[in-house]
Design a protein around this motif. Structure first.
Motif, PDB file in Angstrom:
ATOM      1  N   THR A 218     113.476  -7.369 -99.105  1.00 11.50           N
ATOM      2  CA  THR A 218     113.588  -5.972 -98.670  1.00 11.50           C
ATOM      3  C   THR A 218     114.108  -5.068 -99.784  1.00 11.50           C
ATOM      4  O   THR A 218     114.471  -3.924 -99.510  1.00 11.50           O
ATOM      5  N   GLN A 239      98.690  -5.718 -95.049  1.00 11.19           N
ATOM      6  CA  GLN A 239      99.713  -4.933 -94.365  1.00 11.19           C
ATOM      7  C   GLN A 239      99.961  -3.616 -95.092  1.00 11.19           C
ATOM      8  O   GLN A 239      99.679  -3.472 -96.292  1.00 11.19           O
ATOM      9  N   CYS A 241     101.984  -0.943 -97.020  1.00 12.15           N
ATOM     10  CA  CYS A 241     103.116  -0.993 -97.959  1.00 12.15           C
ATOM     11  C   CYS A 241     103.657   0.398 -98.266  1.00 12.15           C
ATOM     12  O   CYS A 241     104.221   0.623 -99.352  1.00 12.15           O
ATOM     13  N   LYS A 243     106.193   1.756 -96.968  1.00  2.00           N
ATOM     14  CA  LYS A 243     107.649   1.643 -97.014  1.00  2.00           C
ATOM     15  C   LYS A 243     108.097   0.505 -97.936  1.00  2.00           C
ATOM     16  O   LYS A 243     109.196  -0.009 -97.793  1.00  2.00           O
ATOM     17  N   LYS A 246     109.708  -3.854 -97.275  1.00  2.00           N
ATOM     18  CA  LYS A 246     110.741  -4.060 -96.252  1.00  2.00           C
ATOM     19  C   LYS A 246     110.184  -4.701 -94.989  1.00  2.00           C
ATOM     20  O   LYS A 246     110.767  -5.631 -94.433  1.00  2.00           O
ATOM     21  N   ASP A 247     109.036  -4.180 -94.522  1.00  2.00           N
ATOM     22  CA  ASP A 247     108.508  -4.608 -93.220  1.00  2.00           C
ATOM     23  C   ASP A 247     107.404  -5.645 -93.349  1.00  2.00           C
ATOM     24  O   ASP A 247     106.698  -5.917 -92.366  1.00  2.00           O
ATOM     25  N   SER A 249     105.468  -9.128 -93.469  1.00  2.00           N
ATOM     26  CA  SER A 249     105.601 -10.475 -92.927  1.00  2.00           C
ATOM     27  C   SER A 249     104.998 -11.454 -93.930  1.00  2.00           C
ATOM     28  O   SER A 249     103.902 -11.228 -94.450  1.00  2.00           O
ATOM     29  N   CYS A 257      97.677 -10.354 -91.145  1.00  2.00           N
ATOM     30  CA  CYS A 257      98.528  -9.872 -92.238  1.00  2.00           C
ATOM     31  C   CYS A 257      98.035 -10.335 -93.605  1.00  2.00           C
ATOM     32  O   CYS A 257      98.195  -9.604 -94.588  1.00  2.00           O
TER      33      CYS A 257
END
Length: 612
Positions: A218, A239, A241, A243, A246-247, A249, A257
């Motif tokens: 993270t 996924q 990105c 952010k 951090k989020d 998987s 994913c």
């Protein structure tokens, strides 16, 4: 995915041939103990290679050399660092992957001038667990006036706009903070991902190959991931990105994913069967084998000789600049004094004013492993490993000259007298003890001035010792003795010929019991004479004690104290001689530094020499 950039899949190698990136990873376990752990592999890679930035910071490189070629030239970009480190980690048993993604300017350019040096980081404090007790008395908090609180909030609201204006001015005037990066979020970088599970790794984490430091998944320094790969397969991140990481998987079995390039041979088929009563021959015909076995790596076996492992720095040493600190590293045996690492702490960001210097040593026969130098006070502190002939643990000094202020710490468990610390200067000496049977914990000695006539005559300090003025000793409580017989403090005033005893207190007492033996005024003292009368004995006892009322008991006590006083004088002289011996030995060790070489290291070097 029309908005996605082209994947980093088949760059050319050093021979100009396109190679799939998974075949460039060559799992290898090197025959060195440190290389069995991820920290040892990461530190070797970041020390052995010289970092080269990407030609274009926003696109991955067009070529990817083999780890053997990178080791030969000892330089490479972030992708070269990552493939080599991932090969070593997989060989050591870790579930490691090469990552192609995006990171900040500081990570991509190896700029650590805004970071705190790892050597200066303090370990996290473990909070003390309080014993939960529901029957504990809860004391009421102090009453506060609501009107006073309202007035405080009004004043804070009035001062807020003025503070905002000041903070804006401060932000404009700040120089130390980095400027806004115009390519933020576009800079390409490669690093290593280690997943939890294998080798008892508790959680997923990143490794920056440039520094060898671990990072959380993270961490805000890593801004996104395009793809990851190892020696068996290749996965594309599907996924969002926006952010950062951090989020994300990292469950690679989740097809929503992560898009897998080749379905593994060990994965079960997901095609349904029509009926369980069909023959096995019909089932085998209808099953479609979608597995793909990755070919072996084209890279030659990774080899690192013993000489290359022991001397990882290509330029002889490595210099790392941190926030107001500079860290220098050398290979073992590169310096005659065994110096392998030096940390210099500065007062400013321009690295001009030195505050403190720490040095680490290896393979010294005097077992010195660290030295701290305070540049403001010029105080030097040497730290030793267990096994020194003088049982030294630490030595603080400004000069190796005697009586200039020395503090010596010992490994007290190896000493008979339990001494763990001694401080000495020209006028006093203090000794601290641990675990003694007589419960002594501190001894303080005061010295007078030497005879100046003998000093002028050129007589040495051994023949002209310092006169002992006073000796103080402090004892812990002995639970086996009554308090009126257990001495807490005793003072021997040698010149004034006075002995003072102070006893421990009972739980209900306030003032301690004391006994003072003084010299009779106008009476000449004879050698080895014990003279006792009511004139030279002062007693104060808040409780009655039949023993202390008896003059015979006091006479025997005074006789024992006189004998102990003689022994104490000899012990003080022995302590002075021990300090002089320590300074002589340390001066000789610093003048003639010797390094120890392991027999196994010599054998390995001979094997490498014969092989070459």
């Amino acid at each position: 995915c029309p908005e996605r950039k082209p994947l980093f899949i088949y760059p050319v190698n050093e021979c100009g041939v396109q190679k799939f990136v998974s075949t460039t990873v060559r799992p290898t376990l090197l025959p060195y103990p440190d290389m069995y752990y991820w920290s040892g592999c990461a530190s070797f890679v970041c020390d052995y290679l010289i970092m080269e930035p990407l030609k274009c910071p926003t696109t991955p490189p067009s070529s990817l050399y083999s780890p053997t070629t990178i080791l030969k030239y000892q330089r490479g970009n972030c992708f070269d660092f990552t493939v080599l480190l991932c090969s070593l980690l997989i060989g050591a048993g870790y579930d490691a992957y090469c990552v192609h993604g995006y990171a900040t300017l500081e990570i991509c350019s190896l700029d650590q001038t805004q970071e705190l040096c790892p050597r200066l980081r303090k370990p996290p404090e473990v909070p003390k667990e309080e014993d939960p007790n529901k029957y504990r008395i809860k004391y009421p908090s102090e009453p506060q006036s609501k009107f006073v609180l309202q007035q405080k909030t009004k004043k804070e609201k009035e001062t807020e706009p003025a503070q905002e204006e000041e903070t804006e001015e401060e932000v404009v005037m700040e120089v130390g903070k980095p400027k806004r990066d115009p390519l933020h979020g576009l800079r390409v970088h490669a690093w290593v991902l280690v997943l939890a599970g294998k080798r008892k790794v508790p959680e997923n984490f990143f490794i920056n190959p440039f520094t060898g430091n671990p990072h959380s998944t993270t961490d805000e320094c890593f801004l996104g991931i395009e793809s990851i790969w190892n020696h068996r397969n290749y996965w594309v991140n599907m996924q969002d990105c926006r952010k950062g990481c951090k989020d994300l998987s990292f469950d690679l079995t989740d097809r929503f994913c992560w898009e897998i390039m080749f379905s593994g041979s060990n994965e079960p088929s997901h095609l349904p069967t029509e009926s369980p009563q069909k023959d096995t021959d019909d089932m085998e015909k209808e099953e479609i084998d979608m597995s793909f076995e990755m070919p072996l790596s084209w890279v030659a076996r990774i080899r690192v000789s013993c000489r290359e492992y022991e001397n990882p720095f290509p330029q002889g040493k490595k210099v790392i600049l941190y926030n107001k600190a500079k860290l220098e590293k050398w290979a073992a045996y590169a310096n005659r004094d065994g110096l392998v690492e030096r940390l210099t702490v500065y007062a400013d960001s321009d690295y001009t004013e030195e505050l403190e210097v720490k040095e680490w040593f290896k393979h010294r026969e005097d077992l010195l492993y660290m030295r701290e130098v305070n540049k403001q006070t010029q105080l030097i502190t040497d730290h030793f490993r267990p096994g020194h002939p003088l049982l030294l643990k630490a030595h603080s000094y400004t000069s190796l000259e005697p009586e200039t202020g020395h503090t010596v710490e010992f490994y007290h468990t190896a000493r008979v007298d339990g001494l763990w610390k001694r401080f000495e200067n020209a006028t006093e000496m203090t000794e601290y003890f641990v675990g003694r049977e007589d419960f002594l914990h501190t001894r303080h000695i005061e010295f007078g001035e030497r005879d100046k006539k003998m000093e002028k005559a050129g007589i040495t300090a051994d023949a002209n010792p310092r006169p002992i003025v006073q000796i103080k000793e402090y004892f812990h409580r002995n639970p086996k003795k009554p308090a009126d017989e257990d001495i807490e403090e005793r003072i021997f005033m040698v010149i004034d010929d006075i002995i003072q005893l102070t006893y421990h207190l009972e739980l209900h007492d306030i003032i301690a019991s004391k006994v003072v033996f003084s010299r009779v005024i106008g009476r000449k003292k004879r050698e080895d004479e014990i003279f006792l009368s009511r004139e030279n004995t002062v007693k104060y006892q808040p409780w009655s004690s039949e023993k202390h009322k008896n003059m015979l008991y006091l006479y025997n006590l005074l006789r024992e104290l006189r004998a102990e006083q003689k022994e104490l004088k000899q012990q003080v002289r022995d302590s002075e001689a021990e300090m002089l011996n320590i300074l002589m030995v340390r001066e000789d060790e610093e003048a003639n530094i010797k390094l120890s070489v392991s027999v196994y290291t010599i054998a390995k070097r001979r094997q490498d020499h014969e092989a070459m």
